[in-house]
Design an enzyme around this catalytic site. Structure first.
Site, PDB file in Angstrom:
ATOM      1  N   ASP A  46      -4.275  -1.267  10.874  1.00  0.00           N
ATOM      2  CA  ASP A  46      -4.150  -1.191   9.516  1.00  0.00           C
ATOM      3  C   ASP A  46      -4.233  -2.717   8.826  1.00  0.00           C
ATOM      4  OD1 ASP A  46      -3.604   0.479   7.481  1.00  0.00           O
ATOM      5  OD2 ASP A  46      -1.352   0.520   7.467  1.00  0.00           O
ATOM      6  N   PRO A  58      -1.037  -7.440  15.490  1.00  0.00           N
ATOM      7  CA  PRO A  58      -1.981  -6.235  14.613  1.00  0.00           C
ATOM      8  C   PRO A  58      -0.999  -5.477  14.020  1.00  0.00           C
ATOM      9  CG  PRO A  58      -2.496  -6.566  16.887  1.00  0.00           C
ATOM     10  CD  PRO A  58      -1.405  -7.485  16.863  1.00  0.00           C
ATOM     11  N   LYS A  59      -1.440  -4.862  12.927  1.00  0.00           N
ATOM     12  CA  LYS A  59      -0.419  -3.945  12.314  1.00  0.00           C
ATOM     13  C   LYS A  59      -0.946  -2.472  12.146  1.00  0.00           C
ATOM     14  CE  LYS A  59       1.165  -2.652   7.559  1.00  0.00           C
ATOM     15  NZ  LYS A  59       1.205  -1.440   7.914  1.00  0.00           N
ATOM     16  N   TRP A  60      -0.104  -1.831  13.152  1.00  0.00           N
ATOM     17  CA  TRP A  60      -0.542  -0.608  13.709  1.00  0.00           C
ATOM     18  C   TRP A  60      -0.281   0.638  12.684  1.00  0.00           C
ATOM     19  CZ3 TRP A  60      -2.526  -0.453  18.561  1.00  0.00           C
ATOM     20  CH2 TRP A  60      -2.342  -1.603  19.172  1.00  0.00           C
TER      21      TRP A  60
END
Length: 366
Positions: A181, A34-36
């Site tokens: 994100d 996941p893109k934090w």
């Protein structure tokens, strides 16, 4: 501090791609994370000494004493990790409360740390004990990181990963509801490349029709040759107010001059403009108006040329920050095209895509 990897060190970066790439699209294969949406941080720990460095290598520790305490409690005694600092409000990430931490008053930082404590999401291992892991492949770094953080608990989290592109695609759509994100893809056989764009990122891309209600002059603008710097954008709320939602920029030098001439007939005095009270402190506090000073802008001149809100433009954006009629573009929007076929009053929040809510705890601890 005496570690095998020492500050300053710039983090590994990513380049944008359209769509989640296939796992076998590169030699060695890909793994997805996941893109934090937070503050990127390289964390150095040598016993009681902790340095939390930003993407630009500036120290963040003074703003996140709660994260420093968690690092001393949970990270290996001598290590360097790549991570993201995030804050959570309800069941989703909240960038506003995170950015409020960048405050000069220690008492204010302490209060915010108590009210909205930050979390550290770790996703890479750069050093452990006496060994640097920079030259080791990601697969080896990840295995060592999982072992090092086997007993981690909130507010320290080990980011989840998958080697299944279909699963990553599902994350891309689901996790946005928790404030994330997008998705990042990394080569399993690749070493860590400081400041190198060797990762791939897939981010959400959307368009909206917004009202152009003013512009700021470019920093190179002169009275003899005025140049447009950015357009100020608005959307109409349910109560009829034109809310400031952000700006679009990135025009060529020749286009900047053309736009000033093109928009000149729409110029009005501040008294005849929906945002005419932008210098009034009470108006700033009660509604979203451009031009007010903040901890980010300092003493920067944020005055603007007010325009009659008659022209509509289509812009590209990634996602909104905030909720309801107070939402705004998280980043600078991208100019797409003029929309002479749209009435300004039709540019409302109703056109924006509703993101399905998703429990952040499922992302952090699933």
């Amino acid at each position: 501090m005496d570690l095998p990897v020492m500050p300053p060190l710039r983090p590994m970066l990513a380049k944008s791609v359209k769509g989640v790439p296939a796992a076998d699209s590169v030699p060695g294969g890909l793994v997805y994370e996941p893109k934090w949406d937070g503050f990127r941080a390289i964390v150095f720990r040598d016993g009681e000494e902790v340095v939390i460095a930003s993407r630009s290598t500036k120290e963040l520790g003074r703003y996140f004493p709660d994260v420093e305490a968690a690092v001393r409690e949970q990270l290996p005694e001598r290590c360097v990790v790549d991570a993201e600092i995030v804050t959570v409000v309800g069941d989703r990430l909240d960038f506003d409360t995170l950015s409020q931490r960048i405050h000069p008053a220690a008492s204010r930082v302490t209060l915010l740390a108590e009210q909205t404590p930050a979390s550290l999401v770790v996703f890479d291992l750069l050093a452990l004990g006496e060994e640097s892991y920079l030259d080791r492949p990601l697969a080896e770094r990840r295995a060592a990181l999982e072992q090092a953080l086997a007993h981690a608990h909130a507010p320290v989290h080990l980011t989840r990963t998958t080697s299944d592109a279909a699963q990553a695609e599902q994350w891309f759509h689901q996790f946005e509801g928790a404030g994330l994100d997008g998705v990042v893809a990394k080569r399993l056989d690749a070493p860590y490349a400081p400041n190198g764009r060797t990762m791939l990122k897939v981010k959400h891309a959307r368009t909206a029709d917004v009202v152009v209600a003013g512009y700021r002059l470019h920093k190179t603008s002169t009275p003899e040759e005025p140049l447009l710097g950015s357009m100020l954008l608005g959307l109409y709320a349910d109560d009829g107010r034109l809310q400031h939602v952000g700006v679009c920029a990135s025009f060529s030098a020749s286009r900047r001059a053309e736009l000033v001439a093109e928009l000149e007939p729409l110029q009005v005095s501040s008294g005849d403009h929906p945002w005419g009270a932008w210098q009034d402190e009470q108006a700033q506090a009660e509604g979203r108006l451009p031009g007010g000073q903040s901890r980010w802008s300092g003493t920067k001149d944020l005055s603007f040329v007010p325009l009659r809100p008659e022209r509509v433009v289509e812009v590209g954006y990634e996602h909104m920050e905030g909720a309801g009629d107070g939402a705004r573009f998280r980043h600078t929007a991208q100019f797409k095209r003029w929309r002479p076929d749209r009435e300004p009053t039709s540019c409302t929040y109703a056109q924006l895509e509703e993101v399905v809510r998703y429990d952040l705890a499922e992302v952090l601890d699933g």
